[in-house]
Write an enzyme that holds these catalytic residues in place. Structure first.
Site, PDB file in Angstrom:
ATOM      1  N   ASP A  31       0.910  -1.139   0.010  1.00 41.30           N
ATOM      2  CA  ASP A  31       0.110   0.001   0.041  1.00 41.30           C
ATOM      3  C   ASP A  31       0.753   1.227  -0.035  1.00 41.30           C
ATOM      4  O   ASP A  31       1.730   1.487   1.016  1.00 41.30           O
ATOM      5  CB  ASP A  31      -0.741  -0.130   1.355  1.00 41.30           C
ATOM      6  CG  ASP A  31      -2.172   0.892   1.045  1.00 41.30           C
ATOM      7  OD1 ASP A  31      -1.908   2.040   0.482  1.00 41.30           O
ATOM      8  OD2 ASP A  31      -3.407   0.656   1.445  1.00 41.30           O
ATOM      9  N   SER A  75      -6.892   4.171  -2.006  1.00 39.60           N
ATOM     10  CA  SER A  75      -6.651   2.556  -2.197  1.00 39.60           C
ATOM     11  C   SER A  75      -7.901   1.776  -2.475  1.00 39.60           C
ATOM     12  O   SER A  75      -7.637   0.858  -3.232  1.00 39.60           O
ATOM     13  CB  SER A  75      -6.106   2.142  -0.550  1.00 39.60           C
ATOM     14  OG  SER A  75      -4.860   2.877  -0.235  1.00 39.60           O
ATOM     15  N   GLU A 295      -1.450  -8.177   1.875  1.00 42.34           N
ATOM     16  CA  GLU A 295      -1.212  -6.527   1.835  1.00 42.34           C
ATOM     17  C   GLU A 295      -0.070  -5.931   3.003  1.00 42.34           C
ATOM     18  O   GLU A 295      -0.147  -6.370   4.102  1.00 42.34           O
ATOM     19  CB  GLU A 295      -2.464  -5.837   2.071  1.00 42.34           C
ATOM     20  CG  GLU A 295      -2.327  -4.262   2.037  1.00 42.34           C
ATOM     21  CD  GLU A 295      -3.341  -3.250   2.824  1.00 42.34           C
ATOM     22  OE1 GLU A 295      -3.363  -2.083   2.284  1.00 42.34           O
ATOM     23  OE2 GLU A 295      -3.963  -3.979   3.562  1.00 42.34           O
ATOM     24  N   ASP A 300       2.052   2.640   3.702  1.00 40.31           N
ATOM     25  CA  ASP A 300       1.197   3.586   3.421  1.00 40.31           C
ATOM     26  C   ASP A 300       0.932   4.567   4.807  1.00 40.31           C
ATOM     27  O   ASP A 300       1.083   5.941   4.535  1.00 40.31           O
ATOM     28  CB  ASP A 300      -0.141   3.398   3.075  1.00 40.31           C
ATOM     29  CG  ASP A 300      -1.307   4.452   2.625  1.00 40.31           C
ATOM     30  OD1 ASP A 300      -1.040   5.120   1.622  1.00 40.31           O
ATOM     31  OD2 ASP A 300      -2.227   4.466   3.451  1.00 40.31           O
ATOM     32  N   HIS A 304       1.924   8.577   5.120  1.00 34.42           N
ATOM     33  CA  HIS A 304       1.000   9.740   5.226  1.00 34.42           C
ATOM     34  C   HIS A 304       1.225  10.420   6.672  1.00 34.42           C
ATOM     35  O   HIS A 304       0.901  11.677   6.703  1.00 34.42           O
ATOM     36  CB  HIS A 304      -0.575   8.983   5.604  1.00 34.42           C
ATOM     37  CG  HIS A 304      -1.196   8.466   4.581  1.00 34.42           C
ATOM     38  ND1 HIS A 304      -1.553   9.520   3.372  1.00 34.42           N
ATOM     39  CD2 HIS A 304      -2.019   7.329   3.995  1.00 34.42           C
ATOM     40  CE1 HIS A 304      -2.180   8.883   2.600  1.00 34.42           C
ATOM     41  NE2 HIS A 304      -2.597   7.634   2.919  1.00 34.42           N
ATOM     42  N   HIS A 347      -1.023   2.937  -5.295  1.00 31.94           N
ATOM     43  CA  HIS A 347      -0.629   4.236  -5.651  1.00 31.94           C
ATOM     44  C   HIS A 347       0.491   4.736  -5.050  1.00 31.94           C
ATOM     45  O   HIS A 347       1.234   3.998  -4.315  1.00 31.94           O
ATOM     46  CB  HIS A 347      -1.897   5.163  -4.983  1.00 31.94           C
ATOM     47  CG  HIS A 347      -2.089   4.900  -3.405  1.00 31.94           C
ATOM     48  ND1 HIS A 347      -1.169   5.505  -2.600  1.00 31.94           N
ATOM     49  CD2 HIS A 347      -2.871   4.422  -2.769  1.00 31.94           C
ATOM     50  CE1 HIS A 347      -1.434   5.055  -1.355  1.00 31.94           C
ATOM     51  NE2 HIS A 347      -2.782   4.221  -1.644  1.00 31.94           N
ATOM     52  N   HIS A 424      -1.808  10.837  -0.915  1.00 25.29           N
ATOM     53  CA  HIS A 424      -1.396  10.097  -2.128  1.00 25.29           C
ATOM     54  C   HIS A 424      -0.651  10.987  -3.294  1.00 25.29           C
ATOM     55  O   HIS A 424      -1.053  11.961  -3.685  1.00 25.29           O
ATOM     56  CB  HIS A 424      -2.355   9.266  -2.737  1.00 25.29           C
ATOM     57  CG  HIS A 424      -3.024   8.190  -1.498  1.00 25.29           C
ATOM     58  ND1 HIS A 424      -4.227   7.534  -1.986  1.00 25.29           N
ATOM     59  CD2 HIS A 424      -2.712   7.786  -0.378  1.00 25.29           C
ATOM     60  CE1 HIS A 424      -4.450   6.875  -0.724  1.00 25.29           C
ATOM     61  NE2 HIS A 424      -3.518   7.074   0.112  1.00 25.29           N
TER      62      HIS A 424
END
Length: 460
Positions: A31, A75, A295, A300, A304, A347, A424
């Site tokens: 991710d 996502s 995953e 991710d 962030h 992404h 993202h």
């Protein structure tokens, strides 16, 4: 020499694979794993001249990630594109022509009231559901909540990714809200997010279900083995369906899970490699094969938060899980003649590789020149190799950054635009593949094409 032998072996696997249909598919999703964080993780783990394990795979492609309604995807629609073969609106879980409708807070203060109206979109069959319909075993493994956007897009259909309570019921055979396309149910489900499966309790489970349902109890009544810790997972025997939820929310970052002593709930949580290995053990007994999604979701989360250190450590753990899957499947399927393994991302992020740091410098450090002295900006201040286009760490006036600060676990890289959290990025992502049917993964493709190629590899 060892690296050369590994590269030759993997090249041989890829070369043999294209002619065979896949009995098994393992789909790995990092991710937020855009190209820049891959480079950062590679240097952090293996220096400039090294390679991540999955970078040794010879089948490589480039994927476009835009969603049905946005240049920059979230996502949910990106994973939905991989799973269903159609472009989906941002925030929506595996539904075509669905407009996102966010849940409302319930009386307990949680986002628990579903606002998805009947007729808001059409469920699109996922590759997991198709595999189940063909008699294969199916599973989803994640380091996030089991109802989060990526895992949810394999087994559920909903108008908003944040409707965790409504998503959870779709995984529970025989219960209200169950997704009948799953047949007799998911064979394996692992991750965090137990609060979405267990009843609200003000003291013991304040994030729990407002409807009072104990979904884990319902799954146990339908023959599932239920684990809430690493030790319970390792003790699970093949032959039963399995659900393992190892925390009320998302799982710990790998950096915190492996700290001495572990921070947070990390002591009772398995690694992603351990979950992957256990899932393969449980799914591989089916002579018709299986579909497994894995995953690495905390990559991710680190990005962030503009905290690259946690992101790259989780990416290295994700890389280890891929190697674990290859090793376990080679034991069962030498040469991966009947197994396709696909690795990609949903992404990009806004992470940028910055300056001209001396080769051999720690990638998380400040930029240093050839003589080892710190590089400085136009105002005379030091700066780091990695920065973000946006995020929380934007000061009104820059000051010097020391190596001690930049290399600390909690350091947040600087950003050019101030936001509460980094967003993202809309750039393309990379895909790697090995095994049965992998030769067709090449060139620049729409992300929806991955579904078509996996479906073809199965022979559906």
């Amino acid at each position: 020499m060892k690296q050369l032998i590994l590269a030759i072996a993997i090249a041989a696997i890829g070369g043999q694979a294209a002619a065979a249909d896949a009995k098994n598919i393992i789909f790995f999703l990092g991710d937020g794993m855009g190209p820049t964080v891959i480079t950062a993780a590679r240097i952090h783990g293996y220096k400039e001249e090294g390679l991540l394990k999955f970078e040794r795979l010879e089948r490589v492609a480039r994927l476009k990630t835009y969603s049905h309604d946005a240049q920059t995807t979230d996502s949910a629609p990106s994973m939905g594109s991989y799973m269903t073969g159609v472009k989906i609106n941002n925030e929506v879980i595996s539904m075509w022509d669905s407009k996102p409708s966010a849940p409302k807070k319930d009386a307990n203060g949680n986002w628990g009231i579903d606002t998805c109206a009947a007729g808001n979109g059409k469920a699109v069959p996922t590759i997991l559901e198709l595999a189940k319909a063909h008699g294969k075993s199916v599973g989803a493994v994640t380091t996030t909540e089991a109802t989060h956007a990526t895992p949810a897009s394999t087994y559920a259909h909903h108008c908003h990714r944040n409707s965790g309570f409504a998503i959870a019921v779709q995984a529970v055979p025989g219960g209200a809200g169950y997704n009948p396309a799953l047949g007799d149910g998911l064979d394996v489900l692992m991750g965090g997010g137990a609060a979405h499966f267990t009843p609200f309790d003000k003291a013991a489970n304040p994030k729990g279900r407002p409807d009072g349902r104990d979904l884990l109890g319902e799954m146990a009544a339908h023959g599932y083995a239920v684990a809430r810790s690493r030790s319970e997972m390792l003790a699970a025997k093949p032959g039963r369906k399995f659900v393992g939820l190892y925390g009320d929310g998302h799982l710990e970052y790998e950096l915190d899970r492996t700290a001495t002593p572990p921070r947070g709930e990390g002591a009772k949580q398995p690694s992603l490699s351990e979950m992957t290995s256990k899932a393969i053990e449980l799914l591989a007994l089916n002579p018709k094969g299986f579909f497994l999604m894995v995953e690495g979701g905390k990559i991710d989360h680190g990005l962030h938060g503009s905290n690259v250190k946690r992101a790259v450590v989780d990416l290295l753990a994700f890389d280890d899980a891929i190697q674990t899957a290859i090793d376990r499947m080679q034991e069962r399927d030498p040469g991966l003649r009947n197994t396709l393994i696909v690795i990609t991302a949903d992404h990009d992020h806004t992470l940028a590789f910055n300056g001209t740091a001396k080769r051999g410098s720690p990638v998380l450090d400040i930029v240093r020149g050839a003589d080892g002295s710190p590089a400085r900006d136009a105002d005379g201040h030091t700066y780091t190799t990695l920065v973000f286009a946006n995020g929380p760490n934007r000061k009104l006036e820059r000051a010097d950054i020391s190596s001690e600060e930049a290399l600390a676990d909690d350091y947040q890289q600087e950003t050019s635009i101030r936001r509460s959290g980094e967003t993202h990025g809309g750039g393309d992502v990379k895909l790697y593949a090995v095994g049965a049917g992998s030769a067709v993964f090449k060139g620049t493709m729409e992300n929806t094409r991955v579904f078509d190629l996996m479906k073809a590899a199965y022979g559906f």
